[in-house]
Design a protein around this motif. Structure first.
Motif, PDB file in Angstrom:
ATOM      1  N   LEU A 279      28.765  48.803  40.177  1.00  0.00           N
ATOM      2  CA  LEU A 279      29.781  48.239  41.075  1.00  0.00           C
ATOM      3  C   LEU A 279      29.567  46.755  41.352  1.00  0.00           C
ATOM      4  O   LEU A 279      30.441  46.108  41.922  1.00  0.00           O
ATOM      5  CB  LEU A 279      29.767  49.006  42.410  1.00  0.00           C
ATOM      6  N   ASP A 280      28.428  46.245  40.980  1.00  0.00           N
ATOM      7  CA  ASP A 280      28.116  44.843  41.282  1.00  0.00           C
ATOM      8  C   ASP A 280      27.859  44.047  40.007  1.00  0.00           C
ATOM      9  O   ASP A 280      27.137  43.060  40.019  1.00  0.00           O
ATOM     10  CB  ASP A 280      26.887  44.774  42.196  1.00  0.00           C
ATOM     11  N   ALA A 281      28.445  44.495  38.894  1.00  0.00           N
ATOM     12  CA  ALA A 281      28.242  43.828  37.609  1.00  0.00           C
ATOM     13  C   ALA A 281      29.570  43.722  36.867  1.00  0.00           C
ATOM     14  O   ALA A 281      30.556  44.383  37.220  1.00  0.00           O
ATOM     15  CB  ALA A 281      27.221  44.601  36.775  1.00  0.00           C
ATOM     16  N   GLU A 282      29.593  42.910  35.831  1.00  0.00           N
ATOM     17  CA  GLU A 282      30.807  42.729  35.035  1.00  0.00           C
ATOM     18  C   GLU A 282      31.135  44.018  34.283  1.00  0.00           C
ATOM     19  O   GLU A 282      30.342  44.490  33.475  1.00  0.00           O
ATOM     20  CB  GLU A 282      30.609  41.590  34.034  1.00  0.00           C
ATOM     21  N   PRO A 283      32.297  44.628  34.531  1.00  0.00           N
ATOM     22  CA  PRO A 283      32.636  45.900  33.871  1.00  0.00           C
ATOM     23  C   PRO A 283      32.826  45.710  32.370  1.00  0.00           C
ATOM     24  O   PRO A 283      33.224  44.636  31.905  1.00  0.00           O
ATOM     25  CB  PRO A 283      33.946  46.304  34.546  1.00  0.00           C
ATOM     26  N   PHE A 284      32.583  46.763  31.611  1.00  0.00           N
ATOM     27  CA  PHE A 284      32.751  46.690  30.161  1.00  0.00           C
ATOM     28  C   PHE A 284      33.691  47.780  29.655  1.00  0.00           C
ATOM     29  O   PHE A 284      33.667  48.140  28.489  1.00  0.00           O
ATOM     30  CB  PHE A 284      31.388  46.783  29.451  1.00  0.00           C
ATOM     31  N   TRP A 285      34.539  48.324  30.543  1.00  0.00           N
ATOM     32  CA  TRP A 285      35.529  49.311  30.136  1.00  0.00           C
ATOM     33  C   TRP A 285      36.887  48.922  30.698  1.00  0.00           C
ATOM     34  O   TRP A 285      37.018  47.938  31.425  1.00  0.00           O
ATOM     35  CB  TRP A 285      35.137  50.715  30.601  1.00  0.00           C
ATOM     36  N   SER A 286      37.928  49.688  30.387  1.00  0.00           N
ATOM     37  CA  SER A 286      39.282  49.356  30.793  1.00  0.00           C
ATOM     38  C   SER A 286      39.413  49.402  32.320  1.00  0.00           C
ATOM     39  O   SER A 286      38.631  50.073  33.003  1.00  0.00           O
ATOM     40  CB  SER A 286      40.278  50.336  30.162  1.00  0.00           C
ATOM     41  N   PHE A 287      40.446  48.718  32.836  1.00  0.00           N
ATOM     42  CA  PHE A 287      40.610  48.650  34.285  1.00  0.00           C
ATOM     43  C   PHE A 287      40.882  50.028  34.904  1.00  0.00           C
ATOM     44  O   PHE A 287      40.321  50.335  35.963  1.00  0.00           O
ATOM     45  CB  PHE A 287      41.729  47.682  34.671  1.00  0.00           C
ATOM     46  N   PRO A 288      41.722  50.890  34.305  1.00  0.00           N
ATOM     47  CA  PRO A 288      41.886  52.229  34.892  1.00  0.00           C
ATOM     48  C   PRO A 288      40.557  52.974  35.032  1.00  0.00           C
ATOM     49  O   PRO A 288      40.338  53.673  36.030  1.00  0.00           O
ATOM     50  CB  PRO A 288      42.817  52.932  33.901  1.00  0.00           C
TER      51      PRO A 288
END
Length: 363
Positions: A279-288
């Motif tokens: 929750l506190d890092a750059e996501p690496f999957w789609s927004f949904p």
């Protein structure tokens, strides 16, 4: 002369062939001498790694999966019992849940996780989605208002009761980092750096989430998100000390006591982000999927608090949150104007009653 030239050529070719055969024999001998890589039993190595976490020390399990073994096995049980997740011929429910918890707890990429458990990246990704769907099916059972009765934290305190007797928790918004396509990034740029989603949540005084709404753009005002929560079919519903200097009027007294209750939501968000690094890092999957992961983390948080409320990682996270300086964001003029008049009247009524009792009894 021609016969001699032809014989010379044939002799040269024959010598080259002999040299080639000799080189091949030499290479074969060297190949036999090279040591082969040791055989690795991937299934056995995988099982040993998982068992070392689940059957080792509780602290090691908490560090790896963000919960104790008892909470882990109970989570596997309720997912299986409710038929939200099933074992397959390729992977047990234990391993599926293990993969999911390790990824959200440490923000581990699929390819990194695949190398740790000797699975393909595609397999890790597939079962991550399976557990994500299964955990979200537990939302209604684990994220809900427990009771409309006055919470013990308020009922047992003269500072809060009866003024906040109708208060069942705290509500606020927080920003979680989001990764979105360039064409819509403007909507997701809010008060913080980068793109975020605005997450609205309500939390009880025992630090359990009672409502979560994720997916709003980071630029959206909290009041807009709250209005959206109220209008949804299964949306949110509400059942009706900064220094040593003592308060000098009713407004100061109200603000002092109200803020001490409101810190509950700040602690809840702080603990959630400390436990689940995803929750506190750059996501690496789609927004949904990012939105679903936020909800899933809240569900698992409530599960841990229900099974092991004194979990060590929860205690450590709470201590870190309480010791850190909280930076409050000031409301915009537009948001402050949107405060309802009915709440202002209710607040003033509480202020006067609270101040009257305070000046009379000193409590």
């Amino acid at each position: 002369m021609k016969k001699k030239t032809k014989a010379t050529i044939l002799a040269s070719v024959a010598s080259v062939l002999l040299v080639g055969v000799a080189l091949l024999r030499k290479l074969r001998r060297r190949r036999r001498q090279l040591p082969r890589a040791p055989y690795v039993n991937h299934a056995a190595e995988r099982e040993e790694y998982i068992n070392s976490v689940l059957h080792g020390t509780e602290r090691h399990c908490v560090n790896q999966l963000r919960m104790k073994p008892i909470a882990f096995h109970h989570l596997c049980h309720i997912l299986t019992e409710g038929e939200h997740v099933r074992p397959t011929i390729h992977m047990s429910v234990t391993e599926q849940v293990f993969i999911f918890l390790h990824i959200i707890g440490h923000n581990v990429r699929f390819r990194v996780m695949s190398s740790r458990i000797y699975r393909s990246t595609e397999t890790v990704h597939r079962y991550f989605k399976v557990i994500l769907r299964g955990v979200l099916k537990l939302y209604r059972a684990l994220i809900r208002l427990r009771s409309e009765d006055t919470p013990p934290k308020i009922k047992n305190s003269r500072r809060f009761y009866p003024y906040f007797k109708d208060c069942v928790g705290a509500i606020d918004g927080t920003h979680v980092r989001a990764s979105v396509p360039p064409e819509i990034q403007g909507k997701f740029r809010g008060h913080k750096d980068g793109t975020t989603q605005n997450v609205l949540a309500a939390i009880s005084f025992d630090l359990k989430f009672t409502y979560v709404l994720a997916g709003w753009e980071g630029s959206a005002y909290d009041s807009r998100v709250l209005n959206d929560a109220f209008t949804r079919p299964r949306g949110f519903s509400i059942p009706n000390e900064f220094n040593d200097r003592p308060p000098e009027n009713e407004q100061e007294l109200f603000n002092l006591r109200h803020s001490s209750l409101r810190t509950t939501i700040e602690r809840g968000f702080g603990v959630l982000k400390k436990c689940f690094r995803v929750l506190d890092a750059e996501p690496f999957w789609s927004f949904p999927t990012q939105v679903k992961v936020v909800l899933a983390c809240c569900v698992i948080h409530n599960h841990i608090m229900g099974v092991e409320p004194n979990d060590q990682i929860m205690e450590d996270a709470m201590n870190q949150v309480e010791s850190s300086d909280h930076q409050q964001e000031t409301q915009s003029h537009r948001e402050s104007v949107e405060d309802s008049r009915s709440w202002n009247a209710k607040r003033d009524e509480i202020c006067q009653a609270m101040w009257s009792n305070y000046t009379r009894s000193g409590e």
